[in-house]
Design a protein around this motif. Structure first.
Motif, PDB file in Angstrom:
ATOM      1  N   ILE A 127       0.862  -1.176   0.000  1.00  0.00           N
ATOM      2  CA  ILE A 127       0.000   0.000   0.000  1.00  0.00           C
ATOM      3  C   ILE A 127       0.899   1.227   0.000  1.00  0.00           C
ATOM      4  N   THR A 128       0.763   2.083  -0.999  1.00  0.00           N
ATOM      5  CA  THR A 128       1.609   3.269  -1.037  1.00  0.00           C
ATOM      6  C   THR A 128       0.948   4.389  -0.233  1.00  0.00           C
ATOM      7  N   ASP A 129      -0.313   4.571  -0.472  1.00  0.00           N
ATOM      8  CA  ASP A 129      -1.063   5.506   0.366  1.00  0.00           C
ATOM      9  C   ASP A 129      -2.507   5.036   0.347  1.00  0.00           C
ATOM     10  N   GLU A 130      -3.388   5.817   0.841  1.00  0.00           N
ATOM     11  CA  GLU A 130      -4.768   5.340   0.951  1.00  0.00           C
ATOM     12  C   GLU A 130      -5.411   5.024  -0.385  1.00  0.00           C
ATOM     13  N   LEU A 131      -4.868   5.637  -1.425  1.00  0.00           N
ATOM     14  CA  LEU A 131      -5.560   5.532  -2.703  1.00  0.00           C
ATOM     15  C   LEU A 131      -4.918   4.581  -3.692  1.00  0.00           C
ATOM     16  N   ASN A 132      -3.674   4.228  -3.428  1.00  0.00           N
ATOM     17  CA  ASN A 132      -2.971   3.506  -4.473  1.00  0.00           C
ATOM     18  C   ASN A 132      -2.263   2.245  -4.017  1.00  0.00           C
ATOM     19  N   ILE A 133      -2.000   1.419  -4.988  1.00  0.00           N
ATOM     20  CA  ILE A 133      -1.192   0.227  -4.736  1.00  0.00           C
ATOM     21  C   ILE A 133       0.056   0.344  -5.573  1.00  0.00           C
ATOM     22  N   GLY A 134       1.174   0.098  -4.971  1.00  0.00           N
ATOM     23  CA  GLY A 134       2.415   0.116  -5.743  1.00  0.00           C
ATOM     24  C   GLY A 134       2.938  -1.304  -5.889  1.00  0.00           C
ATOM     25  N   VAL A 135       3.601  -1.527  -6.989  1.00  0.00           N
ATOM     26  CA  VAL A 135       4.282  -2.809  -7.170  1.00  0.00           C
ATOM     27  C   VAL A 135       5.685  -2.657  -6.597  1.00  0.00           C
ATOM     28  N   ASN A 136       6.148  -3.661  -5.875  1.00  0.00           N
ATOM     29  CA  ASN A 136       7.515  -3.605  -5.362  1.00  0.00           C
ATOM     30  C   ASN A 136       8.479  -3.471  -6.537  1.00  0.00           C
ATOM     31  N   PRO A 137       9.454  -2.562  -6.411  1.00  0.00           N
ATOM     32  CA  PRO A 137      10.335  -2.256  -7.550  1.00  0.00           C
ATOM     33  C   PRO A 137      10.973  -3.493  -8.161  1.00  0.00           C
ATOM     34  N   GLY A 138      11.391  -4.427  -7.332  1.00  0.00           N
ATOM     35  CA  GLY A 138      12.052  -5.627  -7.860  1.00  0.00           C
ATOM     36  C   GLY A 138      11.142  -6.455  -8.757  1.00  0.00           C
ATOM     37  N   ASP A 139       9.834  -6.351  -8.520  1.00  0.00           N
ATOM     38  CA  ASP A 139       8.908  -7.175  -9.298  1.00  0.00           C
ATOM     39  C   ASP A 139       8.228  -6.426 -10.426  1.00  0.00           C
ATOM     40  N   ALA A 140       8.411  -5.103 -10.432  1.00  0.00           N
ATOM     41  CA  ALA A 140       7.628  -4.267 -11.343  1.00  0.00           C
ATOM     42  C   ALA A 140       7.750  -4.671 -12.807  1.00  0.00           C
ATOM     43  N   GLU A 141       8.981  -4.875 -13.253  1.00  0.00           N
ATOM     44  CA  GLU A 141       9.173  -5.220 -14.665  1.00  0.00           C
ATOM     45  C   GLU A 141       8.468  -6.511 -15.027  1.00  0.00           C
ATOM     46  N   ALA A 142       8.634  -7.516 -14.194  1.00  0.00           N
ATOM     47  CA  ALA A 142       8.037  -8.820 -14.472  1.00  0.00           C
ATOM     48  C   ALA A 142       6.523  -8.733 -14.509  1.00  0.00           C
ATOM     49  N   VAL A 143       5.967  -8.006 -13.559  1.00  0.00           N
ATOM     50  CA  VAL A 143       4.514  -7.878 -13.499  1.00  0.00           C
ATOM     51  C   VAL A 143       3.972  -7.138 -14.716  1.00  0.00           C
ATOM     52  N   LYS A 144       4.637  -6.036 -15.066  1.00  0.00           N
ATOM     53  CA  LYS A 144       4.173  -5.260 -16.230  1.00  0.00           C
ATOM     54  C   LYS A 144       4.241  -6.062 -17.513  1.00  0.00           C
ATOM     55  N   ARG A 145       5.325  -6.813 -17.643  1.00  0.00           N
ATOM     56  CA  ARG A 145       5.490  -7.587 -18.865  1.00  0.00           C
ATOM     57  C   ARG A 145       4.406  -8.651 -18.953  1.00  0.00           C
ATOM     58  N   ALA A 146       4.135  -9.303 -17.802  1.00  0.00           N
ATOM     59  CA  ALA A 146       3.126 -10.357 -17.771  1.00  0.00           C
ATOM     60  C   ALA A 146       1.773  -9.808 -18.205  1.00  0.00           C
ATOM     61  N   VAL A 147       1.392  -8.719 -17.601  1.00  0.00           N
ATOM     62  CA  VAL A 147       0.081  -8.150 -17.904  1.00  0.00           C
ATOM     63  C   VAL A 147      -0.019  -7.719 -19.362  1.00  0.00           C
ATOM     64  N   SER A 148       0.999  -7.012 -19.851  1.00  0.00           N
ATOM     65  CA  SER A 148       0.884  -6.469 -21.214  1.00  0.00           C
ATOM     66  C   SER A 148       0.958  -7.551 -22.276  1.00  0.00           C
ATOM     67  N   GLU A 149       1.817  -8.529 -22.099  1.00  0.00           N
ATOM     68  CA  GLU A 149       1.911  -9.572 -23.124  1.00  0.00           C
ATOM     69  C   GLU A 149       0.661 -10.442 -23.153  1.00  0.00           C
ATOM     70  N   HIS A 150       0.125 -10.712 -21.988  1.00  0.00           N
ATOM     71  CA  HIS A 150      -1.098 -11.503 -21.952  1.00  0.00           C
ATOM     72  C   HIS A 150      -2.240 -10.758 -22.639  1.00  0.00           C
ATOM     73  N   HIS A 151      -2.390  -9.480 -22.278  1.00  0.00           N
ATOM     74  CA  HIS A 151      -3.459  -8.677 -22.882  1.00  0.00           C
ATOM     75  C   HIS A 151      -3.326  -8.663 -24.394  1.00  0.00           C
ATOM     76  N   SER A 152      -2.097  -8.491 -24.846  1.00  0.00           N
ATOM     77  CA  SER A 152      -1.845  -8.414 -26.275  1.00  0.00           C
ATOM     78  C   SER A 152      -2.317  -9.668 -27.002  1.00  0.00           C
ATOM     79  N   ALA A 153      -1.952 -10.830 -26.459  1.00  0.00           N
ATOM     80  CA  ALA A 153      -2.316 -12.083 -27.111  1.00  0.00           C
ATOM     81  C   ALA A 153      -3.829 -12.289 -27.117  1.00  0.00           C
TER      82      ALA A 153
END
Lengths: 304, 304
Positions: A127-153
């Protein structure tokens, strides 16, 4: 050894067994919906017109099938299979320009999610603040790639995902897929990495209610699951390129079993692996010889 | 019916069976690490000092156990159990001020994650721009709540999660937990909602390698798993409050089986449910009578 060398699909009894399996299996839910999705997928991805570009279509099966032991199912037999290989292969085939029908066991590894931790939500996010969720920096790239490639296919319509749980569902849906792909002729491929049950309890022979446990040891007799590869190669989609998988725990019989599968079912390739070393090495067995494939990324990008 | 009425734990043979089970089971990995976590958890959550406030401690078990059929395990028998009840109960017990040891089947439902879709990553998130991931508005609240409540419980040290897969691991870890909780006397509670295998293949009787499938039908004889409740109630943590669960598929025998469990194992409460209606209704059976609990939120907040 003649028994083994003869192609089994010229004999009557396997076909009878196969027919009997389907006749007595509990009816598949959502047949109409599944067929609709298959039709739509075929239209989007394969065209017989000379002007439109067709993609080759591969059906990748992934994960283990379950064998219910009671009709009101409390207990079942399962096969150890994370689905990692099927999910990884789906990513590679898509990258190579194939369209993929992903027939997977509910709950197993999904394409593009392999590098993410199991406890995703609870490990990657904060939890970054009351309004948002942040991805832990170490995982950010992997998570973004997963979401975008899946959506694309999915958005492009190149990836159709169909789930199964039981051996009955798996074989019934596989049959629907194969019959749908039949019209693709040799542009179709099957990559059968699912861990399919060898033994099962026929539905009518099954206890209706949960088996009671106060009466001493439990004796079970399980029937052999008919080898559906025979039907796939002979009837359902005879022109499709077929890759099957063999997993053994005893290295001494692995190659022998793989050879038997190649001959008996007339598939084009068998990927043979041993349980303990399967992530490091597989042996691809075909009529033209064997190839040992070692890590990294243990992937056979098969050419038709 | 005297057989059933007599408390079974005064007889020798169940204890022998139990001892034999543990003697022949494959050794548990990480025993030292598990005991270290239990000790640390006990220190954080329970104090015998009059000046410090103690929390009551409940061990909640959740999910099904597997029964390996081969030593190099490819196939296993499993129990249908999502772990929803155990996960939900954990949230409620934490809210009610208990500390929880959550003994759960790997891969099953986690506390605070119940309202999230299975395909979490792929359904809830979207790429907002090159640098960020946004949560879909409809899911944002649920996701944020899940993350923050879980973090809170873990950071305060009130929630200890220990995973299992096989029947062997489950019973071995349960024994460690119970022996650790013994010193808490009647401040300890057991909430045994896990679906524990009734039948198993003893390790030494097990085939080493994957059972081969070309030799006709498969006959299996499974032994009964000894009833560990006897050992829990008599030896491991005799002062702890015990709630066990009974799932049947046949309503006609449900209450009879629940009563038998109450008497035979001398637990304090049995939560009885039928497979098809378990999300709507459970019956709580105790020496002082039966209470039917209907949805919503099917939770029995047991008081010690």
């Amino acid at each position: 050894m003649d028994e083994i060398k003869d192609s089994a699909y010229f004999q009557d009894s396997p076909c009878t067994e196969i027919k009997s399996f389907f006749d007595t299996a509990p009816p598949l839910k959502d047949v109409i919906e599944i067929n609709r999705k298959l039709e739509e997928f075929k239209k989007r991805n394969h065209s017989s017109s000379e002007h439109k570009r067709s993609r080759r279509v591969v059906c990748i099966t992934s994960g283990g099938t379950t064998v219910p032991l009671e009709q009101r199912c409390v207990r079942y037999i399962d096969n150890f299979s994370s689905g990692h290989r099927g999910a990884a292969s789906t990513e590679y085939f898509l990258k190579a320009g194939y369209s993929v029908i992903f027939l997977y066991r509910r709950g197993t590894c999904q394409p593009y999610c392999r590098s993410l931790p199991d406890d995703l939500l609870l490990e990657c996010f904060d939890i970054t603040d009351e309004l948002n969720i942040g991805v832990n920096p170490g995982d950010a790239e992997a998570v973004k790639r997963a979401v975008s490639e899946h959506h694309s296919a999915v958005i492009k319509g190149n990836l159709l995902k169909l789930p199964f749980t039981t051996i009955f569902e798996y074989l019934q849906i596989l049959q629907l897929i194969a019959l749908s792909m039949r019209s693709l002729g040799s542009s179709a491929m099957f990559y059968l990495s699912a861990a399919v049950s060898d033994f099962y309890v026929p539905w009518e022979a099954m206890m209706v209610h949960k088996i009671q446990s106060h009466t001493g040891p439990l004796d079970m007799r399980l029937a052999q699951v008919p080898k559906m590869l025979l039907a796939l190669r002979k009837d359902w989609a005879p022109l499709a390129f077929c890759i099957s998988f063999k997993l053994e725990t005893d290295t001494e019989i692995l190659l022998e079993k793989a050879d038997m599968a190649l001959t008996k079912y007339n598939v084009h390739m068998v990927v043979a692996n041993e349980l303990l070393t399967r992530k490091e090495e597989v042996i691809v067995v075909s009529k033209s010889g064997n190839i040992t494939v070692c890590r990294d990324k243990n992937q056979d990008g098969a050419d038709v």
